[in-house]
Design a protein around this motif. Structure first.
Motif, PDB file in Angstrom:
ATOM      1  N   GLY A   1       0.787  -1.208   0.195  1.00  0.00           N
ATOM      2  CA  GLY A   1      -0.094   0.176   0.003  1.00  0.00           C
ATOM      3  C   GLY A   1       0.881   1.169   0.090  1.00  0.00           C
ATOM      4  O   GLY A   1       1.729   1.378  -0.649  1.00  0.00           O
ATOM      5  N   HIS A   2       0.366   2.342   0.691  1.00  0.00           N
ATOM      6  CA  HIS A   2       1.028   3.435   0.844  1.00  0.00           C
ATOM      7  C   HIS A   2       2.588   3.568   1.350  1.00  0.00           C
ATOM      8  O   HIS A   2       3.454   4.190   1.086  1.00  0.00           O
ATOM      9  N   ASN A   3       2.432   2.373   2.284  1.00  0.00           N
ATOM     10  CA  ASN A   3       4.040   2.238   2.869  1.00  0.00           C
ATOM     11  C   ASN A   3       4.970   1.544   1.872  1.00  0.00           C
ATOM     12  O   ASN A   3       6.202   1.695   2.232  1.00  0.00           O
ATOM     13  N   ALA A   4       4.515   1.294   0.794  1.00  0.00           N
ATOM     14  CA  ALA A   4       5.527   0.637  -0.143  1.00  0.00           C
ATOM     15  C   ALA A   4       5.789   1.799  -1.150  1.00  0.00           C
ATOM     16  O   ALA A   4       6.439   1.531  -2.313  1.00  0.00           O
ATOM     17  N   TRP A   5       5.170   2.974  -1.290  1.00  0.00           N
ATOM     18  CA  TRP A   5       5.296   3.902  -2.372  1.00  0.00           C
ATOM     19  C   TRP A   5       6.907   4.618  -2.023  1.00  0.00           C
ATOM     20  O   TRP A   5       7.091   4.954  -0.859  1.00  0.00           O
ATOM     21  N   LEU A   6       7.727   4.419  -3.114  1.00  0.00           N
ATOM     22  CA  LEU A   6       9.199   4.788  -2.705  1.00  0.00           C
ATOM     23  C   LEU A   6       9.358   6.357  -3.541  1.00  0.00           C
ATOM     24  O   LEU A   6       8.802   6.624  -4.533  1.00  0.00           O
ATOM     25  N   SER A   7      10.206   7.101  -3.137  1.00  0.00           N
ATOM     26  CA  SER A   7      10.728   8.271  -3.574  1.00  0.00           C
ATOM     27  C   SER A   7      12.095   8.399  -3.640  1.00  0.00           C
ATOM     28  O   SER A   7      12.553   7.890  -2.405  1.00  0.00           O
ATOM     29  N   TYR A   8      12.753   9.026  -4.752  1.00  0.00           N
ATOM     30  CA  TYR A   8      14.232   9.163  -4.604  1.00  0.00           C
ATOM     31  C   TYR A   8      14.541  10.605  -4.650  1.00  0.00           C
ATOM     32  O   TYR A   8      14.128  11.178  -5.301  1.00  0.00           O
ATOM     33  N   ASN A   9      15.746  10.799  -3.778  1.00  0.00           N
ATOM     34  CA  ASN A   9      16.175  12.049  -3.749  1.00  0.00           C
ATOM     35  C   ASN A   9      17.747  11.960  -3.749  1.00  0.00           C
ATOM     36  O   ASN A   9      18.363  11.101  -3.017  1.00  0.00           O
ATOM     37  N   LEU A  10      18.566  12.878  -4.397  1.00  0.00           N
ATOM     38  CA  LEU A  10      19.886  13.276  -4.475  1.00  0.00           C
ATOM     39  C   LEU A  10      20.269  13.590  -2.977  1.00  0.00           C
ATOM     40  O   LEU A  10      19.875  14.798  -2.840  1.00  0.00           O
ATOM     41  N   LEU A  11      21.009  12.897  -2.115  1.00  0.00           N
ATOM     42  CA  LEU A  11      21.216  13.296  -0.973  1.00  0.00           C
ATOM     43  C   LEU A  11      22.739  13.981  -0.882  1.00  0.00           C
ATOM     44  O   LEU A  11      22.818  14.917  -0.158  1.00  0.00           O
ATOM     45  N   VAL A  55      17.866  13.308  -9.905  1.00  0.00           N
ATOM     46  CA  VAL A  55      17.357  12.053  -9.797  1.00  0.00           C
ATOM     47  C   VAL A  55      15.889  12.033  -9.823  1.00  0.00           C
ATOM     48  O   VAL A  55      15.093  12.760  -9.339  1.00  0.00           O
ATOM     49  N   GLY A  56      15.287  10.935 -10.697  1.00  0.00           N
ATOM     50  CA  GLY A  56      13.723  11.052 -10.721  1.00  0.00           C
ATOM     51  C   GLY A  56      13.200  10.686  -9.489  1.00  0.00           C
ATOM     52  O   GLY A  56      13.583   9.685  -8.828  1.00  0.00           O
ATOM     53  N   LEU A  57      12.102  11.245  -9.094  1.00  0.00           N
ATOM     54  CA  LEU A  57      11.492  11.347  -7.903  1.00  0.00           C
ATOM     55  C   LEU A  57      10.836   9.906  -7.771  1.00  0.00           C
ATOM     56  O   LEU A  57      11.066   9.306  -6.534  1.00  0.00           O
ATOM     57  N   HIS A  58      10.228   9.412  -8.586  1.00  0.00           N
ATOM     58  CA  HIS A  58       9.508   8.108  -8.439  1.00  0.00           C
ATOM     59  C   HIS A  58      10.233   6.977  -9.320  1.00  0.00           C
ATOM     60  O   HIS A  58       9.987   5.793  -9.111  1.00  0.00           O
ATOM     61  N   THR A  59      10.980   7.244 -10.390  1.00  0.00           N
ATOM     62  CA  THR A  59      11.815   6.199 -10.977  1.00  0.00           C
ATOM     63  C   THR A  59      12.955   5.798 -10.644  1.00  0.00           C
ATOM     64  O   THR A  59      13.437   5.027 -10.757  1.00  0.00           O
ATOM     65  N   GLY A  60      13.660   6.818  -9.892  1.00  0.00           N
ATOM     66  CA  GLY A  60      15.132   6.562  -9.574  1.00  0.00           C
ATOM     67  C   GLY A  60      16.139   6.798 -10.572  1.00  0.00           C
ATOM     68  O   GLY A  60      17.372   6.222 -10.187  1.00  0.00           O
ATOM     69  N   GLN A  61      15.811   7.293 -11.543  1.00  0.00           N
ATOM     70  CA  GLN A  61      16.804   7.478 -12.805  1.00  0.00           C
ATOM     71  C   GLN A  61      17.617   8.482 -12.522  1.00  0.00           C
ATOM     72  O   GLN A  61      17.352   9.628 -12.100  1.00  0.00           O
ATOM     73  N   ILE A  62      19.138   8.120 -12.538  1.00  0.00           N
ATOM     74  CA  ILE A  62      19.858   9.405 -12.399  1.00  0.00           C
ATOM     75  C   ILE A  62      20.385   9.850 -13.797  1.00  0.00           C
ATOM     76  O   ILE A  62      20.929   9.098 -14.671  1.00  0.00           O
ATOM     77  N   THR A  63      20.249  11.233 -14.068  1.00  0.00           N
ATOM     78  CA  THR A  63      20.360  11.900 -15.297  1.00  0.00           C
ATOM     79  C   THR A  63      21.346  12.787 -15.184  1.00  0.00           C
ATOM     80  O   THR A  63      21.497  13.365 -14.120  1.00  0.00           O
ATOM     81  N   THR A  64      21.907  13.324 -16.456  1.00  0.00           N
ATOM     82  CA  THR A  64      22.769  14.461 -16.286  1.00  0.00           C
ATOM     83  C   THR A  64      21.796  15.715 -16.154  1.00  0.00           C
ATOM     84  O   THR A  64      21.048  15.896 -17.037  1.00  0.00           O
ATOM     85  N   ALA A  65      21.934  16.765 -15.343  1.00  0.00           N
ATOM     86  CA  ALA A  65      21.279  17.805 -15.307  1.00  0.00           C
ATOM     87  C   ALA A  65      21.703  18.986 -16.069  1.00  0.00           C
ATOM     88  O   ALA A  65      20.994  20.115 -16.435  1.00  0.00           O
ATOM     89  N   ARG A  66      23.024  18.842 -16.478  1.00  0.00           N
ATOM     90  CA  ARG A  66      23.544  19.500 -17.571  1.00  0.00           C
ATOM     91  C   ARG A  66      24.670  18.986 -18.273  1.00  0.00           C
ATOM     92  O   ARG A  66      25.269  17.922 -18.092  1.00  0.00           O
TER      93      ARG A  66
END
Length: 935
Positions: free
Chosen positions: A602-612, A622-633
């Protein structure tokens, strides 16, 4: 007219026939009246008669059928001995007390037996004995008689009373001898006797003013009893006219409930004299019985007889009153008359109900017509006033049936249900036929006993219970609401949990139920991630016979709580992950993807990704819900060639849990043109697609490899075990034998030695108790050389080869002390392995066993006459295995202590001969090996 119960079909034909047979049996029993006679005043316990024999009853079942004697009297005069069947006297029998003056005294009894219920009638006639003396009401009688009385005048005397009857009652009177009077005995209408004094000779007051006579009353018993009454006669002066009644007998009737003062009759007497001698005074004669003066009063002047006390028809139906009339003369003379007063019965006695037998409690499944109680009803009134009927309130499952006169049986008329009405307090009314009618009320308590006819009941057939995971063990999660309408014994409930279908083995491990209260508790904390639903079946049984049970479904749903932090699937924790990023890459380039998962739901398994954390926060996104790391520039030349990124993975629970993933991005100098051949992010995307497949494949391969390895180890161990068993079972033909077909075994092999350091040696059968034999054509070995070899062996080496419990047979020479060599020169897989810096003998089992193997190999070369063991001269074959720098000079020479069986040569230490040094003792700093020789 057909009864209402028959028209409604409530009474079956069989039950009706049974009732009719019972009534017939009771009527038959009542018709057979047994009669006994017994004398009064018999002692207690005297036998009256054998009722069992007379009624043709079974003496053996008398106790079980509870034979009882029932009578209307307040005292129990008779009882029945259940062992002999004889009826005996239980209380004092006094015929005069029971029946008074009645000529016949009969006591009517009812004999009641149960199972089945039967009633018999019996009569006991109490025969009189002469146990009472006649008695006079006064101690002395005084008669005043005028001298003018003519002969033949009669004077009534005091009557004597004798309670006995028949021949034992008063029979005659006797008068003492005298010359003036004679005695005449008269008989009344009721057969009682009284005496009269008859004047036979005229009195002369001047000659004899008074007389003393004795009147004796005699009964007819044997011997006869008597009583005496003194009579004092006073002679009076003449009053020649006596009063006379107009009739000698008066009759009257009066109601028994007549109030005091009611007029009964008036008697009249006349006297021809004048003056005081003609005035008449009325009074009660002395002939009256005791109690007459308490019931009636007489007017002295008018002669009117009135009611004084309370009359009772049941005590006396007829009263006989004697009245005398006297004048007021100087010598009054009297006249006598008799008044018969008949008491008329009125309905003044209410019926009396006696419950003689009650069958309680009654099972609720008792058939219709079951006899509950037997009632006896009596009414002291006579005629219509004594006719009694009984009834029970309508609407109850009971009825009253008259079986005999004044006897009623209480029976069931409908089905009983203890759960509806557990107890009845029956108000039974007895009513007579008098006017006004009188009634009596009694209460019969009938209890209904329970049978187990109701299974356990619940307000709902299934329960849904929601339990949050990680609950405390032992805390109740459900209280089953179950009840049983039956009685406490049949309603005692027992709770169980059944294991059915897929739940077998799980119910008893996770849940328990209190057997008495039905409280369901968990034995262990539940885990939503392990199992989300349990299907339980609660089995509830009662304590009746037969046992009735009910099953209730219980569905336990384990709800999730945020108790699991997110886990990182990629990059793998603990493994270094380096991603390549060419310089000059444009913005939006997919570098990699962080993959995480959360065991919660349920809601407890929804994950979010942030660059720490990152060296350059502006370079990556970093994609908030996908976890994909891309170049910002675009990647610039000034960016650091090594970027360490920390990605925070957070779930959506409350409170939120998180974890971090760390990866390294290496900025390479690869040209962007090379990257153009591959679309940005294509390889990682393809890799991500197949990531799950590779993970599963790797898991399967690892599992199969582990299983194969375990199986191989087991097979190898079994094979080794069989070899060692065959070796131990080989026969020992002699103390020492030359090797024939040799057995191959790893003799001096240590468990921690590397495989490329293993050496092989060939041992004879039963080598634990003989010398080690090297592979060489055998020749006879002298016994002395064997003993020399055993004495010269080093203790550690000896125990390693021959067993841990063995010891050399003699004193050993001290070892050569010139063994030390540098750390780089020590044998092993590397120059820095094991040992201390001083170059002393190695202290671990690994190096010890390795050196022992090399020494045995060198000994084998010397015995065979070969120069090397795979190496050059002077190297003992060690340079080929350990490298050219490792020569024989690095190893202590053990040949001086080794004897080769089958040869008369021993290995000598060349250095020792050169130096002229004797071999040292064998107590060096060697570590003993605890292992036995492996065969």
């Amino acid at each position: 007219m057909v009864p209402e119960a028959w028209r409604g079909g409530l009474v079956s034909t069989g039950r009706v026939v049974g009732v009719l047979l019972l009534l017939g049996a009771l009527q038959k029993a009542s018709a057979a009246v047994i009669r006994y006679e017994i004398l009064e005043e018999r002692e207690k316990g005297s036998v009256v008669g054998n009722v069992v024999r007379d009624l043709d009853l079974d003496l053996g079942s008398l106790s079980a059928r509870r034979l009882r004697v029932v009578s209307g009297a307040s005292r129990r005069f008779f009882e029945v001995n259940w062992e002999t069947g004889e009826m005996f006297v239980n209380d004092r029998l006094d015929r005069e007390e029971l029946c008074g003056t009645l000529p016949s005294c009969t006591i009517t009894l009812e004999l009641v037996v149960e199972r089945p219920l039967e009633l018999f009638s019996a009569e006991v006639v109490i025969q009189d004995i002469n146990d009472n003396n006649p008695s006079f009401p006064t101690r002395e009688m005084k008669l005043e008689i005028s001298e003018a009385m003519v002969p033949g005048t009669r004077f009534p005397l005091e009557i004597a009373h004798d309670p006995d009857v028949g021949s034992n009652s008063l029979q005659t009177y006797e008068l003492s001898r005298n010359e003036y009077f004679a005695l005449r005995v008269q008989t009344r209408e009721d057969s009682t006797k009284y005496a009269e004094l008859v004047l036979e000779r005229s009195l002369d007051r001047e000659r004899e003013p008074g007389l003393q006579l004795v009147l004796t009353a005699l009964d007819g018993g044997t011997p006869a009893r008597s009583a005496s009454l003194p009579i004092r006669i006073v002679v009076l002066d003449a009053n020649d006219n006596a009063p006379t009644f107009n009739q000698s007998l008066y009759r009257a009737r009066v109601l028994e409930d007549a109030p005091p003062g009611t007029r009964v009759v008036q008697v009249r007497a006349t006297d021809l004299d004048e003056g005081p001698n003609g005035e008449i005074i009325y009074s009660f004669s002395s002939h009256n019985r005791a109690g007459v003066r308490e019931l009636f009063s007489l007017d002295l002047v008018t002669g009117v007889l009135t009611v004084k006390g309370r009359l009772d028809f049941e005590d006396a139906k007829l009263h006989e009153i004697y009245i005398q009339a006297k004048d007021k003369g100087a010598n009054p003379e009297g006249a006598h008359c008799k008044v018969l007063v008949e008491v008329v019965d009125v309905n003044d006695n209410a019926p009396e109900i006696t419950v003689t037998s009650v069958y309680s409690p009654v099972p609720e499944d008792a058939p219709l017509g079951t006899v509950i109680a037997l009632l006896s009803v009596t009414d002291l009134d006579a005629g219509e006033n004594g006719l009694v009927t009984c009834e029970v309130p309508p609407g109850l499952p009971f009825s009253l049936i008259s079986s005999l006169k004044n006897y009623f049986t209480l029976k069931t008329s409908a089905v009983l249900d203890r759960e509806t009405v557990p107890e009845y307090n029956l108000s039974i009314t007895a009513r007579d036929a008098g006017t006004p009618s009188l009634s009596a009320l009694t209460t019969v308590r009938v209890q209904v006993s329970d049978i187990n006819d109701n299974p356990p009941q619940s307000s709902q057939s299934s329960y849904n219970v929601y339990v949050e995971e990680n609950n405390l063990p032992g805390v109740p999660i459900l209280n089953l609401s179950v009840w049983d309408p039956d009685a406490p014994q049949n309603a005692r409930l027992s709770f169980f949990l059944l294991e059915q279908g897929a739940e077998i083995g799980l119910v008893g491990r996770y849940f328990t139920i209190n057997r008495d209260s039905g409280v369901v508790s968990s034995l262990v904390p539940l885990d939503h991630e392990d199992r989300r639903e349990f299907e339980l079946t609660a089995h509830i049984s009662d304590g009746g016979t037969p046992v009735l049970a009910t099953n209730i479904s219980v569905n336990v749903f384990v709800t999730d709580c945020n108790d699991n932090a997110p886990q990182v699937l990629y990059p793998r924790p603990g493994q270094s992950s380096v991603e390549m990023l060419p310089r000059g890459t444009a913005a939006g380039y997919l570098v990699t993807r962080v993959v995480g998962w959360d065991p919660d739901s349920g809601h407890n398994a929804w994950l979010s990704y942030n660059l720490l954390g990152a060296p350059n926060q502006s370079l990556f996104a970093v994609g908030l819900h996908t976890g994909q790391i891309t170049t910002a520039r675009p990647v610039q030349d000034t960016d650091s060639p090594r970027q360490t990124l920390t990605v925070l993975i957070r779930d959506n629970g409350e409170p939120s849990l998180s974890t971090t993933a760390t990866l390294t991005v290496s900025v390479t100098e690869e040209s962007p043109e090379a990257l153009a051949e591959f679309p940005a992010g294509s390889a990682p995307r393809e890799q991500n697609k197949n990531l799950t497949f590779y993970l599963l494949l790797s898991l399967i391969l690892v599992s199969v490899g582990f299983a194969v390895t375990v199986l191989g180890v087991i097979i190898f161990k079994v094979y080794k075990w069989k070899q060692s068993r065959d070796l131990y079972r080989a026969p020992v033909s002699s103390l020492y034998r030359t090797p024939g077909p040799s057995l191959h075994a790893d003799a001096v092999r240590g468990g921690l030695m590397a495989p490329h350091l293993y050496h092989q040696v060939y041992l004879t059968t039963d080598s634990r108790r003989s010398d080690p034999l090297l592979k060489k054509p055998g020749a006879a070995s002298p016994l002395a050389s064997r003993q020399n070899t055993l004495r010269s062996l080093d203790p550690v080496f000896y125990r390693q080869v021959l067993g841990a419990e063995s010891s050399p047979p003699g004193q050993q020479a001290p070892p050569n002390t010139d063994w030390r060599f540098s750390q780089a020169q020590r044998p092993g897989t590397s120059g820095s392995q094991n040992g201390d810096e001083t170059g002393t003998w190695p202290n671990n089992q690994f190096d010890t066993e390795m050196l022992q193997a090399m020494i045995l190999a060198s000994a084998s070369e010397a015995a065979d006459g070969s120069s090397t063991l795979g190496g050059g001269a002077g190297t003992m074959g060690l340079s080929a295995r350990y490298g050219p720098q490792f020569t024989l000079q690095h190893v202590p020479d053990y040949r001086q202590n080794v004897y080769i069986p089958g040869s008369n040569a021993t290995l000598t230490n060349a250095a020792g001969k050169r130096d002229g040094k004797a071999p040292a003792g064998g107590n060096g700093n060697k570590k003993k090996s605890g292992k036995k020789e492996k065969k």
